[in-house]
Design an enzyme around this catalytic site. Sequence first.
Site, PDB file in Angstrom:
ATOM      1  N   LYS A  67     -38.494  25.902  16.612  1.00  0.00           N
ATOM      2  CA  LYS A  67     -38.394  24.843  17.714  1.00  0.00           C
ATOM      3  C   LYS A  67     -39.427  23.758  17.478  1.00  0.00           C
ATOM      4  O   LYS A  67     -40.469  23.940  17.170  1.00  0.00           O
ATOM      5  CB  LYS A  67     -38.720  25.852  18.866  1.00  0.00           C
ATOM      6  CG  LYS A  67     -38.375  25.227  20.234  1.00  0.00           C
ATOM      7  CD  LYS A  67     -38.652  26.177  21.222  1.00  0.00           C
ATOM      8  CE  LYS A  67     -38.370  25.661  22.834  1.00  0.00           C
ATOM      9  NZ  LYS A  67     -38.665  26.726  23.802  1.00  0.00           N
ATOM     10  N   SER A 142     -34.920  26.787  27.181  1.00  0.00           N
ATOM     11  CA  SER A 142     -35.268  25.420  26.381  1.00  0.00           C
ATOM     12  C   SER A 142     -34.935  25.734  24.983  1.00  0.00           C
ATOM     13  O   SER A 142     -34.722  24.403  24.322  1.00  0.00           O
ATOM     14  CB  SER A 142     -36.721  25.146  26.855  1.00  0.00           C
ATOM     15  OG  SER A 142     -37.471  26.228  26.165  1.00  0.00           O
ATOM     16  N   SER A 166     -36.373  31.008  27.821  1.00  0.00           N
ATOM     17  CA  SER A 166     -36.181  30.230  27.154  1.00  0.00           C
ATOM     18  C   SER A 166     -35.643  30.561  25.721  1.00  0.00           C
ATOM     19  O   SER A 166     -34.961  29.733  24.976  1.00  0.00           O
ATOM     20  CB  SER A 166     -37.338  29.062  27.021  1.00  0.00           C
ATOM     21  OG  SER A 166     -37.118  28.323  28.049  1.00  0.00           O
TER      22      SER A 166
END
Lengths: 473, 96
Positions: A67, A142, A166
């Site tokens: 990420k 997310s 997330s």
Amino acid sequence: MSTDSTKLSVTETVAAVASGLLSKAELHAAWLDRAGLDDLNALSWVSDSPELVHGDGPLGGVPLGVKDLFCTEGVPSQSGSKILEGYLPPYTATVVEALAQAGAPLIAKTHQDEFAMGSSNENCAFGPVLNPWDRGRVPGGSSGGSAAAVAAGLVPWALGTDTGGSIRQPAALCGVVGLKPTYGSVSRYGMIAFASSLDQAGPITRTVADAGLLYSQMTGKDPRDATSVEHPDSVEPVVPMDLTGVRLGVPEELTGEGVEPGVREAFEATLDLARSLGATVAPCPLPHAPHALSAYYLIAPAECSSNLARLDGVRFGLRVDPDEGLDGMYGATRAAGFGPEVRRRIMLGTYALSSGYYDAYYGRAQRVRTLISQDFDSAFEDFDAIVTPTSPSVAFELGSKTADPLSMYLSDFCTVPMSLAGIPAISIPNGLSDGLPVGFQIAGPAFSENRILGIAAALEDGLKFDGSPAWIA
Amino acid sequence: MIDRSEVLHIAKLARLSISDEEVDVLAAELSGILDHVEMISKLNLAGVEPSAHSVAQTGWLRPDVPHQSLAREKALDQAPATDGEGFEVPPPGSGT
């Protein structure tokens, strides 16, 4: 071996490398080809190195998607924000470094909601990520880039972070596995912070065994993260647990109103599967769970307003200087660099912490957090695990919730309670509803990762989910 | 309910420049969110201790030994403005 090696699970790939059927160089080349197929805006950066530096550890040279918000030395680490566009950190996050040493080198970074604030990836400054099951829909957030990339076969596995859901929610919406570990079991050093008392890194993978394998190399006390702790158990290779006599609790508060019919149907079917495998399923009260979202949307913004104060145009990132002195530079930089959701949460958090309101908002929210933890403690006296749908809905259409922040926040209501309590929870693919993936969440007490992975693997075996429709051909 | 003057005050505390139109939008959005989260004001929290962290921990100190920290050139490498020794910023105050 041809690029078909990418169809193997990581656990199978590691075995193929160990037995000499597959070389690390072939593996790397095959995955560089796969990463090049990204038409989802899932990847923010792909390695251009023909060879990856990795240790000879147990992860077999299987490359890793990471990420955007993890700092990676010399590689753009932007946390989905314009204020950090092109930012090249001077060091690498502890967990990324540890995984490279263990044999999972960085191959790609993945897009995310700005500073991990969002449930749809539409808050990414570099454009939304598309869901590989239906490109008109969101991948969740997310960690949507990581989940979409794993589902579409652009990377073999990936790191996400979970603050209120997330990892789990995008895993559910993309039909992959996502594990949010016990808070503190993985170092946060080098993760660009959102809400420090909640943020936790974890794996997003195609199988439960792969999640256990990656997590087994992520844990440990880090002298550079004072909240990190040594895991009391070693994380074992995942084997499906015999569910005979395993007690599963179903909290009415998180499985009733608000859950769409198709999701509920898939959830009920998996409860039947668990019963057929010998588990007992019974209602389990979590009386304060309905208040978790309120507490979360005070605590997380309060912490973010403090953490994001460092983005001020002085030491790194964007600077906008309207020639109105230092305060003018701060204000203009932050207005230009932060997107609407991040500005909204900074404002909300600043308000919740401001003089005269602190006790009414932040103070009360921290007390509610205590009650939620106590609810879970009581529940785990009677149950081995608590199960819920991961997300109350399947992937929604792009743009359908952006106008109403509150409706977006409500998509986190099944995942936020576990985050506040700091306990581990995993989402596994639970079939389809109208052709879109549904997630099944399994939560256990702190440090019970071996247990919830074992339960997840037993259900995974029975569910036989087919993720191939999401694979980019 | 949050009014315009409160929005402007919070924006100042948060060091965020906001436009005039944004003031009204934020006032409405923040009021809506606060209406929802105020659910927790109905809970009886007498005698409940606050949790700052989910996993109880006592203060942890690292060993007090010198170690290499970030080199100056690395620390300055990504700075928007530097004189090679430190970070450069506009003068304090409201400018010219």
